[in-house]
Design an enzyme around this catalytic site. Structure first.
Site, PDB file in Angstrom:
ATOM      1  N   CYS A 131       0.809  -1.236   0.000  1.00 16.66           N
ATOM      2  CA  CYS A 131       0.000   0.000   0.000  1.00 16.66           C
ATOM      3  C   CYS A 131       0.839   1.282   0.000  1.00 16.66           C
ATOM      4  O   CYS A 131       0.554   2.214  -0.755  1.00 16.66           O
ATOM      5  CB  CYS A 131      -0.959  -0.008   1.189  1.00 16.66           C
ATOM      6  SG  CYS A 131      -0.220  -0.605   2.721  1.00 16.66           S
ATOM      7  N   HIS A 251      -2.785   6.344   4.718  1.00 16.16           N
ATOM      8  CA  HIS A 251      -1.341   6.443   4.944  1.00 16.16           C
ATOM      9  C   HIS A 251      -0.847   7.810   4.449  1.00 16.16           C
ATOM     10  O   HIS A 251      -1.274   8.294   3.393  1.00 16.16           O
ATOM     11  CB  HIS A 251      -0.581   5.378   4.148  1.00 16.16           C
ATOM     12  CG  HIS A 251      -0.759   3.979   4.665  1.00 16.16           C
ATOM     13  ND1 HIS A 251      -1.349   3.671   5.869  1.00 16.16           N
ATOM     14  CD2 HIS A 251      -0.368   2.787   4.122  1.00 16.16           C
ATOM     15  CE1 HIS A 251      -1.329   2.354   6.044  1.00 16.16           C
ATOM     16  NE2 HIS A 251      -0.752   1.801   4.996  1.00 16.16           N
TER      17      HIS A 251
HETATM   18  N1  LIG Z   1      -4.890  -3.640   5.024  1.00 15.93           N
HETATM   19  C1  LIG Z   1      -4.167  -3.104   4.034  1.00 15.93           C
HETATM   20  O1  LIG Z   1      -4.044  -1.873   3.880  1.00 15.93           O
HETATM   21  C2  LIG Z   1      -3.504  -3.987   3.029  1.00 15.93           C
HETATM   22  C3  LIG Z   1      -2.987  -3.403   1.891  1.00 15.93           C
HETATM   23  C4  LIG Z   1      -2.389  -4.193   0.928  1.00 15.93           C
HETATM   24  C5  LIG Z   1      -2.309  -5.548   1.149  1.00 15.93           C
HETATM   25  N2  LIG Z   1      -2.797  -6.115   2.269  1.00 15.93           N
HETATM   26  C6  LIG Z   1      -2.674  -7.563   2.420  1.00 15.93           C
HETATM   27  O2  LIG Z   1      -3.936  -8.187   2.253  1.00 15.93           O
HETATM   28  C7  LIG Z   1      -4.029  -9.325   3.104  1.00 15.93           C
HETATM   29  C8  LIG Z   1      -5.269  -9.200   3.980  1.00 15.93           C
HETATM   30  O3  LIG Z   1      -5.197  -8.011   4.716  1.00 15.93           O
HETATM   31  P1  LIG Z   1      -6.415  -7.466   5.585  1.00 15.93           P
HETATM   32  O4  LIG Z   1      -5.927  -6.186   6.127  1.00 15.93           O
HETATM   33  O5  LIG Z   1      -7.705  -7.490   4.841  1.00 15.93           O
HETATM   34  O6  LIG Z   1      -6.470  -8.598   6.778  1.00 15.93           O
HETATM   35  P2  LIG Z   1      -7.689  -9.002   7.726  1.00 15.93           P
HETATM   36  O7  LIG Z   1      -8.603  -7.872   7.967  1.00 15.93           O
HETATM   37  O8  LIG Z   1      -7.041  -9.666   8.891  1.00 15.93           O
HETATM   38  O9  LIG Z   1      -8.493 -10.113   6.875  1.00 15.93           O
HETATM   39  C9  LIG Z   1      -7.970 -11.382   6.577  1.00 15.93           C
HETATM   40  C10 LIG Z   1      -8.918 -12.132   5.656  1.00 15.93           C
HETATM   41  O10 LIG Z   1      -8.300 -13.365   5.279  1.00 15.93           O
HETATM   42  C11 LIG Z   1      -9.195 -14.433   5.543  1.00 15.93           C
HETATM   43  N3  LIG Z   1      -8.496 -15.667   5.880  1.00 15.93           N
HETATM   44  C12 LIG Z   1      -7.723 -15.924   6.937  1.00 15.93           C
HETATM   45  N4  LIG Z   1      -7.303 -17.214   6.921  1.00 15.93           N
HETATM   46  C13 LIG Z   1      -7.843 -17.782   5.804  1.00 15.93           C
HETATM   47  C14 LIG Z   1      -7.809 -19.074   5.226  1.00 15.93           C
HETATM   48  N5  LIG Z   1      -7.161 -20.068   5.822  1.00 15.93           N
HETATM   49  N6  LIG Z   1      -8.480 -19.292   4.083  1.00 15.93           N
HETATM   50  C15 LIG Z   1      -9.182 -18.302   3.475  1.00 15.93           C
HETATM   51  N7  LIG Z   1      -9.261 -17.048   3.994  1.00 15.93           N
HETATM   52  C16 LIG Z   1      -8.604 -16.789   5.128  1.00 15.93           C
HETATM   53  C17 LIG Z   1      -9.995 -13.938   6.729  1.00 15.93           C
HETATM   54  O11 LIG Z   1     -11.184 -14.715   6.860  1.00 15.93           O
HETATM   55  P3  LIG Z   1     -11.888 -14.975   8.286  1.00 15.93           P
HETATM   56  O12 LIG Z   1     -12.908 -13.882   8.457  1.00 15.93           O
HETATM   57  O13 LIG Z   1     -12.530 -16.318   8.100  1.00 15.93           O
HETATM   58  O14 LIG Z   1     -10.829 -14.963   9.328  1.00 15.93           O
HETATM   59  C18 LIG Z   1     -10.247 -12.496   6.302  1.00 15.93           C
HETATM   60  O15 LIG Z   1     -11.270 -12.456   5.326  1.00 15.93           O
HETATM   61  C19 LIG Z   1      -2.714  -9.386   3.864  1.00 15.93           C
HETATM   62  O16 LIG Z   1      -1.842 -10.265   3.204  1.00 15.93           O
HETATM   63  C20 LIG Z   1      -2.193  -7.984   3.793  1.00 15.93           C
HETATM   64  O17 LIG Z   1      -0.797  -7.920   3.890  1.00 15.93           O
HETATM   65  C21 LIG Z   1      -3.420  -5.370   3.210  1.00 15.93           C
END
Ligand SMILES: NC(=O)c1ccc[n+]([C@@H]2O[C@H](COP(=O)([O-])OP(=O)(O)OC[C@H]3O[C@@H](n4cnc5c(N)ncnc54)[C@H](OP(=O)(O)O)[C@@H]3O)[C@@H](O)[C@H]2O)c1
Length: 348
Positions: A131, A251
């Site tokens: 990001c 950010h």
């Molecule tokens: N937040 C940001 O600004 C941002 C920006 C760029 C990239 N990212 C990347 O995007 C990813 C997710 O980030 P987030 O911020 O959205 O995290 P988050 O809010 O913690 O959400 C995680 C998601 O992944 C799912 N998940 C976890 N374990 C799983 C599994 N075994 N099989 C399928 N789905 C599963 C969760 O489902 P449940 O509800 O079932 O737990 C939830 O939907 C990360 O790799 C992060 O580095 C984030």
């Protein structure tokens, strides 16, 4: 759901990024004939609204990707490593938001305003950059094109939503506890799953992601390496310091850059950025106009202001760059990549 369009899957649909992906697909009216929402077993069975229809979230399994055209992944690097090849094997194009494939030379790392053409080189997986990197390269690219670029030094002021939905809850709970004079135990930040955690409310934490042997954090190394890859500038000098602040979303970055060309003034940079794709210029010190995260939330653009010439270096400039990390930093950039795939006829 429409009868024409694509079968789109969102992996991590219940997460901070996944939720924004669903909203963005709806707002952009992306051509979808079927939407498959996937999570872990924890959220399987929950229901999400999409275009006035209810979609039941299912547990992600290899078979979930049968007949999927485009799969948007944001469920962590391990899940991408596990399921992205399964999706590709079944004919889907994967747009991956995690760091799993970003530095793989076979995988294009794309910010459409900067290197949309790289999409043509994909082998099934396309990576969405980190990001903080995305918003910075959107602001740097027009300057590079017009005046050349030699060096970048960035300090970030990053929101907790960058660490997922649980980190947003942690900031809110800690803030409440401190105001109400109650005790609390930090559990998530700086790195979920680590042994050591620090207070984020009313604090600034100079660690995002784990440390690397060279003393930088992974987040800092992502900014350094991804910037060079996206801009096709392996020799660009880049340094980064990444800091987490008690901001929910959005950010901010203080960016110092050195250009190749001599004698360029601030007004030339302002003029350039005011008409650049994806950028909104907010730069008027007399009127106290500058970008702030609270104003960027919910918007797809990258906001740039506080442009100043360095007082010692003729080719040096400072600027302040702000964007919604869940949108341009994640969901919007991914959906924008999907739109580019349609436009370039790379998905059928
Ligand atoms: N937040 C940001 O600004 C941002 C920006 C760029 C990239 N990212 C990347 O995007 C990813 C997710 O980030 P987030 O911020 O959205 O995290 P988050 O809010 O913690 O959400 C995680 C998601 O992944 C799912 N998940 C976890 N374990 C799983 C599994 N075994 N099989 C399928 N789905 C599963 C969760 O489902 P449940 O509800 O079932 O737990 C939830 O939907 C990360 O790799 C992060 O580095 C984030």
């Amino acid at each position: 759901m429409a009868t024409t369009g694509f079968h789109v899957a969102v992996v991590g649909a219940t997460g901070a990024v996944g939720q924004q992906m669903i909203r963005t697909l709806e707002e952009r009216n992306f051509p979808i004939r079927k939407l498959t929402l996937l999570s872990s077993s924890r959220s399987a069975g929950t229901v999400q609204k999409f275009r006035n229809e209810e979609v039941v979230v299912k547990e992600a399994k290899p078979e979930s990707f049968e007949n999927v055209d485009i799969a948007l992944f944001s469920a962590g690097g391990n899940i991408s490593k596990l399921f992205a090849p399964e999706a590709v094997k079944r004919g889907a194009i994967v747009i991956d938001n995690t760091s799993a494939y970003r530095m793989d030379p076979e995988v294009p790392l794309v910010v459409p305003e900067v290197n949309e053409e790289d999409l043509k080189l994909h082998n099934g997986i396309i990576a969405n950059p980190n990001c903080s990197t995305i918003q910075m390269v959107v602001a740097l690219e027009p300057i590079r094109q017009a005046f050349g670029l030699k060096k970048v030094i960035v300090s970030t002021y990053q929101a907790v939503s960058g660490a997922g939905a649980a980190a947003i809850e942690e900031l809110k709970n800690q803030t409440r506890s401190i105001i109400e004079n109650e005790g609390f135990k930090p559990k998530i930040l700086p790195v979920k799953g680590d042994e050591k955690h620090y207070q984020i409310a009313f604090n600034a934490v100079p660690q995002i992601d784990k440390f690397v042997e060279n003393g930088y954090t992974f987040e800092e190394m992502k900014m350094i390496n991804e910037t060079k890859k996206i801009m096709h500038m392996p020799d660009l000098k880049v340094a980064a310091t990444c800091v987490r602040l008690p901001v929910e979303t959005g950010h901010s970055e203080s960016v110092y850059l050195e250009i190749e060309k001599e004698g360029i003034d601030v007004e030339s940079i302002r003029t350039l950025l005011s008409s650049a794709d994806g950028i909104v210029l907010q730069d008027n010190p007399k009127e106290q106009l500058y970008p702030m995260p609270a104003h960027a939330v919910g918007k797809n653009d990258v906001f740039v202001g506080r442009i100043r010439k360095d007082l010692d270096e003729d080719k040096g400039f400072h600027m302040w760059v702000v964007s919604d990390n869940l949108l341009k930093g994640a969901a919007w950039n991914s959906v924008q990549i999907a739109e580019s795939l349609v436009k370039l006829e790379l998905v059928k």
